[in-house]
Each structure stands twice: as structure tokens, then as C-alpha cells.
Design an enzyme around this catalytic site. Structure first.
Site, PDB file in Angstrom:
ATOM      1  N   GLY A   1      -5.226  -5.412   5.440  1.00  0.00           N
ATOM      2  CA  GLY A   1      -4.482  -6.347   4.611  1.00  0.00           C
ATOM      3  C   GLY A   1      -5.043  -7.753   4.603  1.00  0.00           C
ATOM      4  O   GLY A   1      -5.167  -8.393   3.558  1.00  0.00           O
TER       5      GLY A   1
ATOM      6  N   LYS B   1       9.088  -4.383  14.315  1.00  0.00           N
ATOM      7  CA  LYS B   1       9.562  -3.722  13.099  1.00  0.00           C
ATOM      8  C   LYS B   1      10.463  -2.538  13.434  1.00  0.00           C
ATOM      9  O   LYS B   1      11.519  -2.329  12.823  1.00  0.00           O
ATOM     10  CB  LYS B   1       8.379  -3.235  12.263  1.00  0.00           C
ATOM     11  CG  LYS B   1       7.650  -4.328  11.489  1.00  0.00           C
ATOM     12  CD  LYS B   1       6.578  -3.699  10.620  1.00  0.00           C
ATOM     13  CE  LYS B   1       5.876  -4.733   9.759  1.00  0.00           C
ATOM     14  NZ  LYS B   1       4.871  -4.111   8.865  1.00  0.00           N
TER      15      LYS B   1
ATOM     16  N   GLU C   1      -4.261 -12.074  14.119  1.00  0.00           N
ATOM     17  CA  GLU C   1      -3.919 -10.655  14.014  1.00  0.00           C
ATOM     18  C   GLU C   1      -5.121  -9.795  14.378  1.00  0.00           C
ATOM     19  O   GLU C   1      -4.966  -8.677  14.878  1.00  0.00           O
ATOM     20  CB  GLU C   1      -3.439 -10.330  12.602  1.00  0.00           C
ATOM     21  CG  GLU C   1      -2.739  -8.976  12.485  1.00  0.00           C
ATOM     22  CD  GLU C   1      -2.015  -8.793  11.173  1.00  0.00           C
ATOM     23  OE1 GLU C   1      -0.785  -8.995  11.133  1.00  0.00           O
ATOM     24  OE2 GLU C   1      -2.680  -8.444  10.176  1.00  0.00           O
TER      25      GLU C   1
ATOM     26  N   GLU D   1      10.127  -5.750   3.880  1.00  0.00           N
ATOM     27  CA  GLU D   1      10.320  -7.049   3.234  1.00  0.00           C
ATOM     28  C   GLU D   1       9.942  -6.983   1.753  1.00  0.00           C
ATOM     29  O   GLU D   1      10.678  -7.471   0.885  1.00  0.00           O
ATOM     30  CB  GLU D   1       9.468  -8.122   3.932  1.00  0.00           C
ATOM     31  CG  GLU D   1       9.836  -8.373   5.372  1.00  0.00           C
ATOM     32  CD  GLU D   1       9.018  -7.541   6.349  1.00  0.00           C
ATOM     33  OE1 GLU D   1       8.894  -7.952   7.515  1.00  0.00           O
ATOM     34  OE2 GLU D   1       8.492  -6.481   5.940  1.00  0.00           O
TER      35      GLU D   1
ATOM     36  N   LYS E   1       0.834  -1.210   0.000  1.00  0.00           N
ATOM     37  CA  LYS E   1       0.000   0.000   0.000  1.00  0.00           C
ATOM     38  C   LYS E   1       0.864   1.255   0.000  1.00  0.00           C
ATOM     39  O   LYS E   1       0.644   2.179  -0.786  1.00  0.00           O
ATOM     40  CB  LYS E   1      -0.934  -0.006   1.214  1.00  0.00           C
ATOM     41  CG  LYS E   1      -1.897   1.178   1.254  1.00  0.00           C
ATOM     42  CD  LYS E   1      -2.777   1.144   2.499  1.00  0.00           C
ATOM     43  CE  LYS E   1      -3.757   0.011   2.461  1.00  0.00           C
ATOM     44  NZ  LYS E   1      -4.718   0.034   3.598  1.00  0.00           N
TER      45      LYS E   1
END
Length: 542
Positions: free
Chosen positions: A269, A506, A355, A214, A208
């Protein structure tokens, strides 16, 4: 609603707990003698049949669970989602994956604007592009036909389309090779490209923001791989397209923004398969089959929106999960598909469920005092029977399970399918009713082995069956689990459509990457374990 009464303080929760104490000792053997469960505990919708009779429930259980759902405002929550209201509270966003497959094309509003024209426009562009690849109209930089499609993404930009492509592989154009690269581990890229010709390969980069570490690392590696052979930067425009919203970054990469397919911030997602994220799937199976899949999604969406809760397949499955997780203390849930084409289905559900509902604070930001989302796991049958079914049958943990099967196979070969389905039906029966010590002894089992060959049964299962694994059935099946997850999030009063838990790692990874690659070897200020691991890597990586 974030200001609602605490779940465990409701009268409906207390009533459900009392009911649990009353029936927890009942066995399924006793329950099946009491009533016609097969008739009472079966629901059909969108080409699927759910038999939930092999659960530790009575009619009163369903009544109590439905009452809890109503007390938790499930009806209003469903209405809010379908109306486009911003139910993703931490990001103040609408949640409208249902609009992506709205085949009725009725207006769906976000901030007063109908999103359907934009959705239909992107879908039309996807279809034209897919047809151009499949027909050979789109050619690579050297004029050769594209024969290899590689989707580069991660998370929802990979798991959904990769799973669906495998599930619908029997419908795919076998003249095309479709692969998916997600892992930043270089092995994933090397092994997925080692036998391909760059002149016949097209990459779909799905990100997006076009900044995902990654995805963009793999995308730049793909660009280098292409240019090493074609030796012309102009070739990038014929061998790359993007699924993104970041036009400037896409253009800078060398992709023509005319070949950028957009999607929207009201699509998470893990719910984005029906958007442009599904472009690789559409290329593989064709626009017509992709539309059939959308129609299956839509059929389950309508059922979820319209059916009374006691006859609503996603609601029933969601409430059964609450029943086992919050009353029986079950911590995991197995999804066992008796179809090899669904070998990636559970991987997709892991992201979808864990998630979404792997949260420990409610909408007020307070720590919840009860279990939320379960650990989702599983493998296709019959493989799993020779691995972990032993634990489900005779282990010390209660593991509710969903069994998924089809009446007709996509590949008819001897009596393979009869044997496959015989195993599926036998497993749910064995898990429900087990084998008593007396039955084992009557079969001639030696006395010293009787305890080892006794099965307690009373292991709950759902059986989901359809006539055949078609694109429409796959769409309905995915939507079933999407809405089941939503139901449970409403009951637990958590935000199911954010994923802040993926951010901390992250952020730390970016910091550590600099420490691994810096020539100056900066001073490390992590904990002693992390410092030691970084130092070991620095010293030995060469």
C-alpha cells in the site's frame, strides 16, 4: 538473506564502531577545515542534488559504511527486488513497485510472467477515465458534469495520492475539487462533503479487498449520502468507481466492474501511488503530468540500480541513517521541506519508513540487538523554525534532519522565495557550526546570557535541492526515500515490506465494536482499564 551472519558480529560492523570512537569527538568546524567537503560529499541524480557535507563523517566513514552494505548483501538484495524475486519473506511475495513506473518497458517477471502488459493496460484505462472526467465526457446520473472527486481510502490508499495531489496542486485542474477521506471519524466525511452537490460528485473507493473497515464504512456512508439526494440506486454506477481486486464485492456495492481498476499483491500500500491507487491524482493533474511523475520515479530507480554505492543517493542516505541510529543512538529523523506544497510529504514518509522498518525481529524471527527504523517527523519551513527547531539546535537529543528546497517557486510573489531559501540555508549552517561562547561574548552578549546564546553546532543535516517542484522531481524525491528505506532494511536484516504490527489492534477493535453495540451488553473479559473504558462509553455515549 535470512541466514546471513548477525549484523553485530560482522567484521565490518566492528570496524565501523572503532571508526566511530575515533571521530566522534570531531566537530564539523574541524572537518570543514580539513578537506573540500562540498565537492566530495555531493551527488546528483534524476534532477535532485544531495549535499551531505554537513554530516559528522569523513571519507573513511563512507568507505566503512559502504563496506558494511556490501557485507550485508545489498547488491544481491537490489538485484533480487528488480528481478521480481519474492523478497517479502513473511508473505512470499515479490516487491515490484519499480515495475509500476518502468518507463523503459523492459520485461519484469513474476513467476515467469511479464507483468508489464498488465501494468500498461491499467495505466491506459486510468488515462482514458481521467480524460473523460476532465473533458466532461463522463457525466453523473442526472447528466450534469462531475466537478468533485473524492478518494476514499486509508493508509497507502490515501497518504500517497493525497500528498502527491497537494504537492502538484499548481498543475491541477482548478475546475475540479479533489479531496481525500480516510478517517473513520464521521467528522472527516461530513466536513469534506458538506459543501458539495451529490449530482456533481464522484467517489473513488480504494481498497484492494473491498473489506477494509474504515474505507468501506466511509464508502457506504457516501452511498447513502448520494442516494438521499438522487433517490435511484442506478446512480451509484455513475458516481462511484473502485480501485480493487474484489470484483464480486464491487459489483454488490453497485459499481460497474468495467469501472474497477486493479492492482496486484506485489505492490504494498505505501508503495502503490504509481498504480491505480493514484487514479484520483491522475484525474486532478491529468495523465500527461502523471506520466511525467512516473518518469521521475523511473530515473531514480535506474540511478539506484546502476550507480556505485559510494555515488548512489539512496544508498548514501540509507547508510547515514544507519550511522546516526546505530552509532550515535539517534532515535528520530526530521524531514523539513521548504515548500508549502510539500506540507503532507512527511506524513507520507512516516508510513513509508515507520511501517516498513518499525520491526524488532530479524528475518530469522530473532529479536535484533540494535536500533532499526527511526521515528520520522517534521513540518514545512519556515513554520517549524517557530516551533521545534529550538530543540534541534539546543536540546539534549541528536536529531539528524533532511532539508528540501527548490531554486524556483511555483508561485512568484515579491521576495518571498528569497527569504524562504535564505532561512533554509541559514538553518543548515547554524546547525552545523553553531556559535561558541567566545563568539557570543564578542557580539556583546551579556555574560549571564552567554550560556543561553551559545550553540554547540555539530547537528547533522542533508540538503536536497532541485530547480523546481515538477511532477518528475516529485517522483524522483519519493523514490529516493523508498529506496533509502529499503537499504536500511537490508542492513538491519528485517523484512521491510510487511506490516503485521497493524493487525492486532484491528482484530481487537472488531471484538470491542460488538461489545459496544450489542443490546445484551455481554460480559467484558479485557483488562480492568479497558473494561472500565468500555463501560464508561456504554453508559455515557447517549
Amino acid at each position: 538473506m535470512s541466514d546471513r551472519q548477525n549484523l553485530v558480529d560482522t567484521a565490518e560492523w566492528a570496524a565501523l564502531q572503532r571508526h566511530y570512537q575515533e571521530i566522534r569527538g570531531l566537530t564539523m568546524r574541524e572537518m570543514f577545515r580539513l578537506d573540500n567537503r562540498r565537492t566530495e560529499f555531493t551527488v546528483e541524480a534524476a534532477g535532485l542534488c544531495l549535499d551531505y557535507s554537513k554530516n559528522r563523517i569523513t571519507s573513511e566513514t563512507i568507505q566503512r559504511l559502504v563496506a558494511l552494505a556490501e557485507a550485508c548483501g545489498l547488491r544481491l538484495a537490489i538485484d533480487d527486488m528488480f528481478a521480481g524475486r519474492p523478497i517479502n519473506g513473511t508473505e512470499n511475495r515479490s516487491v515490484l513497485h519499480i515495475a509500476l513506473r518502468n518507463r523503459s518497458n523492459t520485461p519484469v517477471l513474476v513467476n515467469g510472467k511479464d507483468v508489464m502488459p498488465g501494468i500498461n493496460s491499467v495505466l491506459d484505462r486510468m488515462s482514458r477515465f481521467a480524460d473523460s472526467i476532465r473533458s466532461g465526457e463522463w457525466v453523473g446520473h442526472t447528466g450534469r458534469r462531475i466537478r468533485n472527486i473524492i478518494n476514499i481510502g486509508i493508509g497507502g490508499s490515501d497518504l500517497g495520492p493525497a500528498m502527491a495531489y497537494e504537492a502538484l496542486k499548481s498543475y491541477s485542474d482548478r475546475n475540479l475539487t479533489v479531496r481525500f477521506i480516510s478517517n473513520i471519524d464521521s467528522t472527516h466525511f461530513v466536513e469534506h462533503t458538506r459543501d458539495l452537490d451529490p449530482a456533481e460528485t464522484l467517489f473513488i473507493v480504494a481498497s484492494k479487498t473491498f473489506t477494509t473497515q474504515e474505507t468501506m464504512t466511509n464508502a457506504h456512508t457516501a452511498r447513502e449520502w448520494l442516494l438521499k439526494t438522487l433517490q435511484d440506486s442506478a446512480s451509484v454506477a455513475r458516481h462511484f468507481v473502485a480501485v480493487s481486486t474484489n470484483g464480486p464485492a464491487v459489483r454488490e456495492f453497485g459499481i460497474d466492474t468495467a469501472n474497477m481498476f486493479e492492482f496486484w499483491d506485489w505492490v504494498g500500500g505505501r508503495y502503490s501511488l504509481c498504480s491505480a491507487i493514484g487514479l484520483s491524482l491522475m484525474v486532478g493533474i491529468g495523465p500527461e503530468r502523471f506520466i511525467e511523475m512516473l518518469e521521475g520515479f523511473h530515473a531514480m530507480d535506474r540511478h539506484f540500480f546502476e550507480a556505485p554505492f559510494a555515488e548512489n543517493m539512496p544508498v548514501i542516505m540509507g547508510l547515514l541513517g544507519v550511522w546516526y541510529g546505530n552509532m550515535f543512538g539517534a532515535e528520530t529523523h526530521a524531514v523539513l521541506a521548504y515548500d508549502q506544497y510539500l506540507h503532507r510529504f512527511t506524513a507520507h514518509l512516516q508510513q513509508l519508513d515507520m511501517e516498513s522498518n518499525g520491526k524488532s525481529v530479524n528475518k530469522k524471527g530473532e529479536h535484533v540487538g540494535y536500533q532499526t527504523g527511526p521515528v520520522i517527523w517534521g513540518e514545512p519551513g519556515t513554520n517549524g523554525q517557530h516551533a521545534f527547531y529550538q530543540h534541534i539546535h539546543q536540546g539534549t537529543k541528536l536529531i539528524p534532519a533532511d532539508f528540501i528546497g527548490f531554486m524556483r517557486p511555483r508561485n512568484l510573489l515579491g521576495d518571498h522565495h528569497d527569504k524562504l531559501m535564505a532561512n533554509m540555508f541559514a538553518q543548515t549552517e547554524a546547525l552545523a557550526f553553531g556559535k561558541t561562547a567566545e563568539e557570543a561574548a564578542a557580539e556583546g552578549v551579556p555574560e549571564q546570557l552567554v550560556p543561553h546564546k551559545t550553540f554547540s553546532g555539530n547537528k547533522p543535516t542533508n540538503t536536497i535541492i532541485a530547480d523546481e517542484l515538477t511532477p518528475g522531481v516529485l517522483g524522483a524525491l519519493i523514490a529516493l526515500y523508498e529506496h533509502k528505506v529499503f537499504v536500511q532494511g537490508v542492513i538491519w536484516n528485517i523484512y521491510s515490506f510487511d506490516q503485521w504490527g497493524v493487525e492486532l489492534g484491528k482484530a481487537l477493535a472488531k471484538r470491542i465494536l460488538g461489545e459496544l453495540q450489542s443490546e445484551n451488553k455481554p460480559e467484558l473479559t479485557h483488562d480492568s482499564s479497558t473494561n472500565s473504558l468500555i463501560m464508561r462509553y456504554r453508559n455515557r455515549r447517549r
